[in-house]
Scaffold this active site. Sequence first.
Site, PDB file in Angstrom:
ATOM      1  N   HIS A 101     -19.309  21.556 -15.636  1.00 57.53           N
ATOM      2  CA  HIS A 101     -19.868  21.106 -16.916  1.00 57.53           C
ATOM      3  C   HIS A 101     -19.149  21.744 -18.109  1.00 57.53           C
ATOM      4  O   HIS A 101     -19.092  21.152 -19.194  1.00 57.53           O
ATOM      5  CB  HIS A 101     -21.354  21.483 -17.015  1.00 57.53           C
TER       6      HIS A 101
ATOM      7  N   CYS B 244     -17.599  26.360 -13.978  1.00 53.27           N
ATOM      8  CA  CYS B 244     -18.602  25.317 -13.741  1.00 53.27           C
ATOM      9  C   CYS B 244     -18.016  24.021 -14.275  1.00 53.27           C
ATOM     10  O   CYS B 244     -17.413  24.010 -15.358  1.00 53.27           O
ATOM     11  CB  CYS B 244     -19.915  25.640 -14.450  1.00 53.27           C
TER      12      CYS B 244
ATOM     13  N   CYS C 201     -17.455  21.012  -6.745  1.00 56.91           N
ATOM     14  CA  CYS C 201     -18.721  21.728  -6.894  1.00 56.91           C
ATOM     15  C   CYS C 201     -18.452  23.200  -6.648  1.00 56.91           C
ATOM     16  O   CYS C 201     -17.981  23.580  -5.571  1.00 56.91           O
ATOM     17  CB  CYS C 201     -19.740  21.194  -5.884  1.00 56.91           C
ATOM     18  N   ASN C 202     -18.724  24.034  -7.648  1.00 54.45           N
ATOM     19  CA  ASN C 202     -18.470  25.462  -7.500  1.00 54.45           C
ATOM     20  C   ASN C 202     -19.343  26.080  -6.415  1.00 54.45           C
ATOM     21  O   ASN C 202     -18.898  26.967  -5.687  1.00 54.45           O
ATOM     22  CB  ASN C 202     -18.701  26.164  -8.835  1.00 54.45           C
ATOM     23  N   THR C 203     -20.592  25.626  -6.281  1.00 55.55           N
ATOM     24  CA  THR C 203     -21.491  26.189  -5.274  1.00 55.55           C
ATOM     25  C   THR C 203     -20.977  25.918  -3.864  1.00 55.55           C
ATOM     26  O   THR C 203     -20.931  26.809  -3.015  1.00 55.55           O
ATOM     27  CB  THR C 203     -22.916  25.622  -5.444  1.00 55.55           C
TER      28      THR C 203
ATOM     29  N   GLY D  18     -27.069  24.775  -6.704  1.00 60.23           N
ATOM     30  CA  GLY D  18     -26.993  26.208  -7.004  1.00 60.23           C
ATOM     31  C   GLY D  18     -28.280  26.980  -6.756  1.00 60.23           C
ATOM     32  O   GLY D  18     -28.254  28.199  -6.620  1.00 60.23           O
TER      33      GLY D  18
ATOM     34  N   ASP E 216     -19.619  16.191  -5.718  1.00 62.49           N
ATOM     35  CA  ASP E 216     -20.309  17.261  -6.435  1.00 62.49           C
ATOM     36  C   ASP E 216     -21.801  17.052  -6.235  1.00 62.49           C
ATOM     37  O   ASP E 216     -22.241  15.994  -5.770  1.00 62.49           O
ATOM     38  CB  ASP E 216     -19.945  17.219  -7.929  1.00 62.49           C
ATOM     39  N   SER E 217     -22.587  18.063  -6.608  1.00 65.59           N
ATOM     40  CA  SER E 217     -24.037  17.940  -6.488  1.00 65.59           C
ATOM     41  C   SER E 217     -24.616  16.957  -7.501  1.00 65.59           C
ATOM     42  O   SER E 217     -25.756  16.526  -7.353  1.00 65.59           O
ATOM     43  CB  SER E 217     -24.693  19.308  -6.677  1.00 65.59           C
TER      44      SER E 217
ATOM     45  N   GLU F  18     -25.013  18.351 -20.841  1.00 61.17           N
ATOM     46  CA  GLU F  18     -25.609  17.069 -20.464  1.00 61.17           C
ATOM     47  C   GLU F  18     -26.320  16.397 -21.638  1.00 61.17           C
ATOM     48  O   GLU F  18     -26.411  15.169 -21.702  1.00 61.17           O
ATOM     49  CB  GLU F  18     -26.567  17.263 -19.287  1.00 61.17           C
TER      50      GLU F  18
END
Length: 280
Positions: free
Chosen positions: A193, A191, A79-81, A49, A16-17, A159
């Site tokens: 998160h 997402c 990672c969705n992006t 993103g 993931d990013s 976060e």
Amino acid sequence: MAIHTISPHSPIGIFDSGVGGLTVLRTIKAMLPNEHLIYFGDTARVPYGTKSEPTVRKYAIEDTKLLLRYAPKLIVVACNTVSALALDSVQETAKGIGVLGVIKAGAKCALEKSADKRIGVIGTQATISSYAYQRELHQLSKDVQVFAKACPLFVPLAEEGFAQHEATKLIAKEYLAELLDSRIDTLILGCTHYPLLKSTIQEVVGETVVLIDSAEAVAQDVKTHLSQQELLSFDSPKPPRVLVSDMPQRFQSIAERFLGFRLHHLELVSLDDLSAYADS
């Protein structure tokens, strides 16, 4: 043809990013505790993103080549992006190793759960603007109606550990009002998160709206894929291996909040190393 020999003992690579994909790692670990998991969070270059598509593709290829160094039997794009813009680049780079992304898994699960085919999608601005979920849902079902909403403040709230904070509930009500007005019966948390805010989001949308956690959906896809390929591991459980490209002081505490357990060791990968992997 695979570029290395794989077996049930080979690890699963996840990237993931940044820290968000740890919700995917956590869910896969809970569902498949005997699997060896290697996670890379590109914390030096987060977020993806806000980057252009060529840049996202470049990063995705570098991240994939890094994980290939560990001879994985499967790569999970948490990672969705990247899932939206560069999944094909990951598949091409993986050269025959299985690749799973979060978007297809989430869309498929949403359609299975939705009674009226009125599906909401929430995510970052980049994910929503890419129309990736919308396209995937319409490819799977011609008569589905999709209602999308970007919810950028959900990431910093997750976060900061504000999952149960009153401010989070107020923001969620503001973001989700138009989706509720559209009479959705299913909502994709688009997402990685967002699962940390699941209880607050469920409270706002009500119990009649089914929440789709893409982490749970992709974990189920991982189990299905490994079963079909006869690659499920029955090894003794071991802690996941977590790699990052930068170690901000807050990463450990945020990571442990996402994982729900203590991280004893983080490994640092330099950006120079990532470029070297990409060139190799």
